[in-house]
Design a protein around this motif. Sequence first.
Motif, PDB file in Angstrom:
ATOM      1  N   SER A  87       0.701  -1.316  -0.222  1.00  0.00           N
ATOM      2  CA  SER A  87       0.318   0.125   0.231  1.00  0.00           C
ATOM      3  C   SER A  87       0.310   0.890   0.349  1.00  0.00           C
ATOM      4  N   ASN A 159      -0.467   3.772  13.352  1.00  0.00           N
ATOM      5  CA  ASN A 159       0.971   2.720  13.792  1.00  0.00           C
ATOM      6  C   ASN A 159       1.746   4.248  14.028  1.00  0.00           C
ATOM      7  N   ASP A 186      -5.785   4.574   5.794  1.00  0.00           N
ATOM      8  CA  ASP A 186      -5.053   3.959   5.635  1.00  0.00           C
ATOM      9  C   ASP A 186      -4.983   2.404   7.041  1.00  0.00           C
ATOM     10  N   TYR A 189      -4.427  -2.493   9.390  1.00  0.00           N
ATOM     11  CA  TYR A 189      -4.433  -2.773  10.420  1.00  0.00           C
ATOM     12  C   TYR A 189      -5.891  -3.356  10.825  1.00  0.00           C
ATOM     13  N   THR A 216      -3.748  -3.911   2.392  1.00  0.00           N
ATOM     14  CA  THR A 216      -2.218  -4.265   2.358  1.00  0.00           C
ATOM     15  C   THR A 216      -3.037  -6.043   2.760  1.00  0.00           C
ATOM     16  N   SER A 218       0.138  -7.381   3.682  1.00  0.00           N
ATOM     17  CA  SER A 218       0.948  -7.451   4.331  1.00  0.00           C
ATOM     18  C   SER A 218       1.194  -7.690   6.130  1.00  0.00           C
ATOM     19  N   LYS A 219       0.312  -7.776   6.454  1.00  0.00           N
ATOM     20  CA  LYS A 219      -0.243  -7.312   7.972  1.00  0.00           C
ATOM     21  C   LYS A 219      -1.168  -8.606   8.199  1.00  0.00           C
TER      22      LYS A 219
HETATM   23  C1  LIG Z   1       2.831  -1.790   7.673  1.00  0.00           C
HETATM   24  C2  LIG Z   1       1.724  -0.933   7.292  1.00  0.00           C
HETATM   25  C3  LIG Z   1       1.410  -0.286   6.173  1.00  0.00           C
HETATM   26  C4  LIG Z   1       1.745  -1.142   5.350  1.00  0.00           C
HETATM   27  O1  LIG Z   1       2.999  -1.197   4.388  1.00  0.00           O
HETATM   28  P1  LIG Z   1       2.892  -2.317   3.173  1.00  0.00           P
HETATM   29  O2  LIG Z   1       3.487  -1.506   1.962  1.00  0.00           O
HETATM   30  O3  LIG Z   1       1.133  -1.942   2.315  1.00  0.00           O
HETATM   31  O4  LIG Z   1       3.772  -3.078   3.581  1.00  0.00           O
HETATM   32  C5  LIG Z   1       0.711   0.602   5.812  1.00  0.00           C
HETATM   33  N1  LIG Z   1       0.265   1.648   6.891  1.00  0.00           N
HETATM   34  C6  LIG Z   1       1.064   1.512   7.425  1.00  0.00           C
HETATM   35  C7  LIG Z   1       0.106   2.569   8.519  1.00  0.00           C
HETATM   36  C8  LIG Z   1       1.523   0.309   8.073  1.00  0.00           C
HETATM   37  O5  LIG Z   1       1.936   0.075   9.462  1.00  0.00           O
END
Ligand SMILES: *Cc1c(COP(=O)(O)O)cnc(C)c1O
Length: 365
Positions: A87, A159, A186, A189, A216, A218-219
């Motif tokens: 993202s 975050n 965003d 999470y 995302t 990623s989490k």
């Molecule tokens: C981890 C995170 C992301 C994810 O980043 P990617 O590029 O999708 O891995 C986005 N926003 C926040 C607040 C995060 O902590």
Amino acid sequence: MSRPEPKPWIAAIHAYVPGKSKSASGKPLVKLSANENPLGASPAAFAALAETHNPADYPDPDARALREKIAEVHGLNPDRIVCGTGSGELLHCAVQALAGPGDEVLMSRYSFSLYPLLAQKIGATPVFAAPEGFGASVDNLLAAVTERTRVVLLDNPNNPVGTFLPPAEVARLHTGLPSDVLLVIDEAYAEYVDPAFQTQAFALAATHENVLVSRTFSKAYGLAAERVGWVTGSAHLIDLVNRMRGAFNVSVSGQKAALAALGDQDFVARSRNHNARERQRLAEAIAMLGNHGISASPSEANFLLVHFEGTVTAAAALEALSDAGYAVRHLPSQGLPNSLRITIGTAQATTDVIATLRKLCGVAA
Ligand SMILES: *Cc1c(COP(=O)(O)O)cnc(C)c1O
């Protein structure tokens, strides 16, 4: 002799400092420093990644199958989705499309460390609104809007704090913004949030021209290595992001793994349940150390921001956790010298972190 010199706003940027994964003595540590999924990823994603493909061929530039699956899972229009190299890429695209030198990009004081960079890279000014506790304050964000504000970045859950603004507060923020200011919500999470809170960000993005929601893989999906994220918003915003993004921005393996992972919502639920249980266990143990000046911000994410305001300092806890085999995130550069962000890991990790903190406080195990 002259050499190529960067624009002044580029020269002012400090390179990103990633979390440590080794102790001072070089011993490898378990990472509770990058909010990665301790359960890994869905077996379906592993299977998809094990399939072979011809590496000579470019990926689908429009990630069509993946967008259609995302749309199906979330009840969205696939034409209103853009996928990206995480993202992060898409956040860059949105900010870059709308702001430039002299403009302001607004965020809460404690937000994703990438956000100030998004502004600095394009010569815009990051503006920080005062927090409430440590989390975002809608009143303070709205009070900080000026004629130069082009974009407001809201990570929800936040975050590094973990706090969550309920839908009514996000709606109040949106309503208070001028219609020509982009609100980026965003939701990296979101999958970890208690389902009772049900975010309404998708509905805002579907019905307004100035709301972009990012997600995302990623989490909670456990695919951080594959670099896949996506955004949804108005046709106008989607068009802008599409113009800015890389042409073949999501790899073949990333598209395949994310598609397969979406088909296994059980894994996402397992990740959420594991996280909620271990987060609760850690939060309760930390609450018991209140008389030692240790506390945690409320969190709907996969980490806790733990504050050290007594005789046990954040630096001492960082070192003791490192000695116990765990890397956590100390964020003095983000203005949090007395706090550690601790990712929720395995049950064993929770047990070890609790034991380490109790021992530091001289509390019997
Ligand atoms: C981890 C995170 C992301 C994810 O980043 P990617 O590029 O999708 O891995 C986005 N926003 C926040 C607040 C995060 O902590």
